[in-house]
Design a protein around this motif. Structure first.
Motif, PDB file in Angstrom:
ATOM      1  N   ARG A  15     -36.973  -9.405 -10.507  1.00 40.21           N
ATOM      2  CA  ARG A  15     -38.424  -9.838 -10.269  1.00 40.21           C
ATOM      3  C   ARG A  15     -38.658  -9.100  -8.866  1.00 40.21           C
ATOM      4  N   HIS A  16     -39.947  -8.529  -8.628  1.00 42.38           N
ATOM      5  CA  HIS A  16     -40.182  -7.997  -7.388  1.00 42.38           C
ATOM      6  C   HIS A  16     -41.700  -8.240  -7.320  1.00 42.38           C
ATOM      7  N   ASP A  17     -42.063  -9.103  -6.143  1.00 42.16           N
ATOM      8  CA  ASP A  17     -43.244  -9.385  -5.564  1.00 42.16           C
ATOM      9  C   ASP A  17     -43.711  -7.804  -5.003  1.00 42.16           C
ATOM     10  N   LEU A  18     -44.729  -7.452  -5.316  1.00 41.13           N
ATOM     11  CA  LEU A  18     -45.469  -6.131  -4.865  1.00 41.13           C
ATOM     12  C   LEU A  18     -46.498  -6.314  -3.693  1.00 41.13           C
ATOM     13  N   GLY A  19     -46.821  -7.535  -3.416  1.00 42.96           N
ATOM     14  CA  GLY A  19     -47.753  -7.759  -2.368  1.00 42.96           C
ATOM     15  C   GLY A  19     -49.366  -8.036  -3.050  1.00 42.96           C
ATOM     16  N   SER A  20     -50.393  -7.676  -2.275  1.00 45.96           N
ATOM     17  CA  SER A  20     -51.599  -7.948  -2.884  1.00 45.96           C
ATOM     18  C   SER A  20     -52.628  -6.880  -2.266  1.00 45.96           C
ATOM     19  N   HIS A  21     -53.817  -6.559  -2.886  1.00 49.59           N
ATOM     20  CA  HIS A  21     -54.820  -5.560  -2.393  1.00 49.59           C
ATOM     21  C   HIS A  21     -56.265  -6.452  -2.586  1.00 49.59           C
ATOM     22  N   LYS A  22     -57.029  -6.423  -1.601  1.00 52.78           N
ATOM     23  CA  LYS A  22     -58.419  -6.771  -1.816  1.00 52.78           C
ATOM     24  C   LYS A  22     -59.245  -5.559  -2.309  1.00 52.78           C
ATOM     25  N   ASN A  61     -58.859   2.755 -12.005  1.00 55.95           N
ATOM     26  CA  ASN A  61     -58.711   2.153 -10.531  1.00 55.95           C
ATOM     27  C   ASN A  61     -57.569   1.242 -10.556  1.00 55.95           C
ATOM     28  N   THR A  62     -57.997   0.054 -11.359  1.00 54.52           N
ATOM     29  CA  THR A  62     -56.829  -1.036 -11.260  1.00 54.52           C
ATOM     30  C   THR A  62     -55.294  -0.636 -11.424  1.00 54.52           C
ATOM     31  N   ALA A  63     -55.176   0.264 -12.393  1.00 57.40           N
ATOM     32  CA  ALA A  63     -53.829   0.723 -12.589  1.00 57.40           C
ATOM     33  C   ALA A  63     -53.395   1.604 -11.386  1.00 57.40           C
ATOM     34  N   ALA A  64     -54.376   2.217 -10.648  1.00 56.52           N
ATOM     35  CA  ALA A  64     -53.789   2.850  -9.431  1.00 56.52           C
ATOM     36  C   ALA A  64     -53.551   1.892  -8.445  1.00 56.52           C
ATOM     37  N   ILE A  65     -54.193   0.904  -8.292  1.00 52.45           N
ATOM     38  CA  ILE A  65     -53.894  -0.248  -7.487  1.00 52.45           C
ATOM     39  C   ILE A  65     -52.389  -0.737  -7.476  1.00 52.45           C
ATOM     40  N   TRP A  66     -51.938  -0.945  -8.928  1.00 49.64           N
ATOM     41  CA  TRP A  66     -50.826  -1.681  -9.126  1.00 49.64           C
ATOM     42  C   TRP A  66     -49.775  -0.384  -8.590  1.00 49.64           C
ATOM     43  N   MET A  67     -50.140   0.905  -9.137  1.00 42.80           N
ATOM     44  CA  MET A  67     -49.099   2.047  -8.584  1.00 42.80           C
ATOM     45  C   MET A  67     -48.910   2.069  -7.359  1.00 42.80           C
ATOM     46  N   ARG A 100     -63.496  -7.354 -10.031  1.00 47.62           N
ATOM     47  CA  ARG A 100     -64.880  -7.230  -9.076  1.00 47.62           C
ATOM     48  C   ARG A 100     -64.662  -7.164  -7.646  1.00 47.62           C
ATOM     49  N   PRO A 101     -65.767  -6.552  -7.015  1.00 46.73           N
ATOM     50  CA  PRO A 101     -65.566  -6.783  -5.543  1.00 46.73           C
ATOM     51  C   PRO A 101     -65.244  -7.953  -5.000  1.00 46.73           C
ATOM     52  N   GLY A 102     -64.333  -7.783  -4.076  1.00 48.85           N
ATOM     53  CA  GLY A 102     -63.716  -9.186  -3.259  1.00 48.85           C
ATOM     54  C   GLY A 102     -62.531  -9.716  -4.101  1.00 48.85           C
ATOM     55  N   ASP A 103     -62.176  -9.581  -5.403  1.00 50.67           N
ATOM     56  CA  ASP A 103     -61.164  -9.985  -6.036  1.00 50.67           C
ATOM     57  C   ASP A 103     -59.893  -9.471  -5.145  1.00 50.67           C
ATOM     58  N   VAL A 104     -58.887 -10.199  -4.955  1.00 47.58           N
ATOM     59  CA  VAL A 104     -57.627 -10.250  -4.547  1.00 47.58           C
ATOM     60  C   VAL A 104     -56.629 -10.158  -5.548  1.00 47.58           C
ATOM     61  N   LEU A 105     -55.902  -8.901  -5.605  1.00 47.63           N
ATOM     62  CA  LEU A 105     -55.025  -8.767  -6.902  1.00 47.63           C
ATOM     63  C   LEU A 105     -53.537  -8.662  -6.183  1.00 47.63           C
ATOM     64  N   THR A 106     -52.772  -9.369  -6.981  1.00 44.90           N
ATOM     65  CA  THR A 106     -51.304  -9.538  -6.445  1.00 44.90           C
ATOM     66  C   THR A 106     -50.501  -8.873  -7.736  1.00 44.90           C
TER      67      THR A 106
END
Length: 156
Positions: A15-22, A61-67, A100-106
C-alpha cells in the motif's frame, strides 16, 4: 531520483500513501470549462440550483487529481511506461461522492496483482486499486489502474 524500481519491486498487497490535494473553486471551474462544461461544474449559483446544492468538481477532474498524486508520488523512480500498444487502461472507475471547493483529498494505491504482459514480454501489468478520500474519510473515487512496468533486466 533514487534506485530504479522494476515490476518485481511492486508486490501484491503493498500500500502506498499518495499524499493530498486541496481542491479550489478556480480549479473546478477551469477544468469544467475545458473538459466537462455542465452547469454545476461552472458556477456556484447553477450548482445551488442543481441536486448537488453547490459547485462540484467533475468526476474526470477528480480522476485527474488521483492520477497526478499517483504519478508524482509513485512513478518518479519507477520503470513504468507504456509500450507501442499504449497503456492497458483503467477498470472499475467510480465517482462516489461530490467533490467541493475546499475539500482536501488524500490518495492511496494498493497493488492488487502483477500479471505478465501478453504483448510485451519484458513488461508486467501492475494492477493498482486507487482511492481518494475526503477529510471525513468518505471515498470520493475508486478505480483499478492497469500500468505497465518494465521487468528487471536479466543482467542486473
Amino acid at each position: 531520483m533514487g534506485r530504479l524500481l522494476y515490476a518485481e519491486d511492486y508486490e501484491k498487497g503493498a500500500r502506498h500513501d499518495l499524499g493530498s490535494h486541496k481542491v479550489t473553486a478556480e480549479e473546478i471551474v477551469t477544468f469544467g470549462r475545458t473538459y466537462d462544461p455542465q452547469p454545476y461544474h461552472l458556477d456556484e449559483e447553477a450548482g445551488r440550483a442543481s441536486s448537488f446544492g453547490g459547485l462540484i468538481a467533475s468526476g474526470w477532474n477528480t480522476a485527474a487529481i488521483w492520477m497526478r498524486l499517483y504519478v508524482t508520488t509513485l512513478l518518479p523512480d519507477a520503470a513504468a511506461e507504456g509500450t507501442v500498444e499504449g497503456s492497458p487502461g483503467v477498470d472499475e472507475l467510480r465517482f462516489l461522492h461530490p467533490v467541493r471547493p475546499g475539500d482536501v483529498l488524500t490518495g492511496t494505491c494498493e497493488i492488487v496483482a502483477s500479471l505478465p504482459s501478453l504483448s510485451a514480454p519484458d513488461f508486467r501489468i501492475i494492477r493498482n486499486r486507487g482511492r481518494l478520500l475526503n477529510a471525513d474519510g468518505a471515498e470520493v473515487l475508486t478505480l483499478i489502474l492497469n500500468a505497465r512496468f518494465r521487468c528487471r533486466p536479466k543482467n542486473s
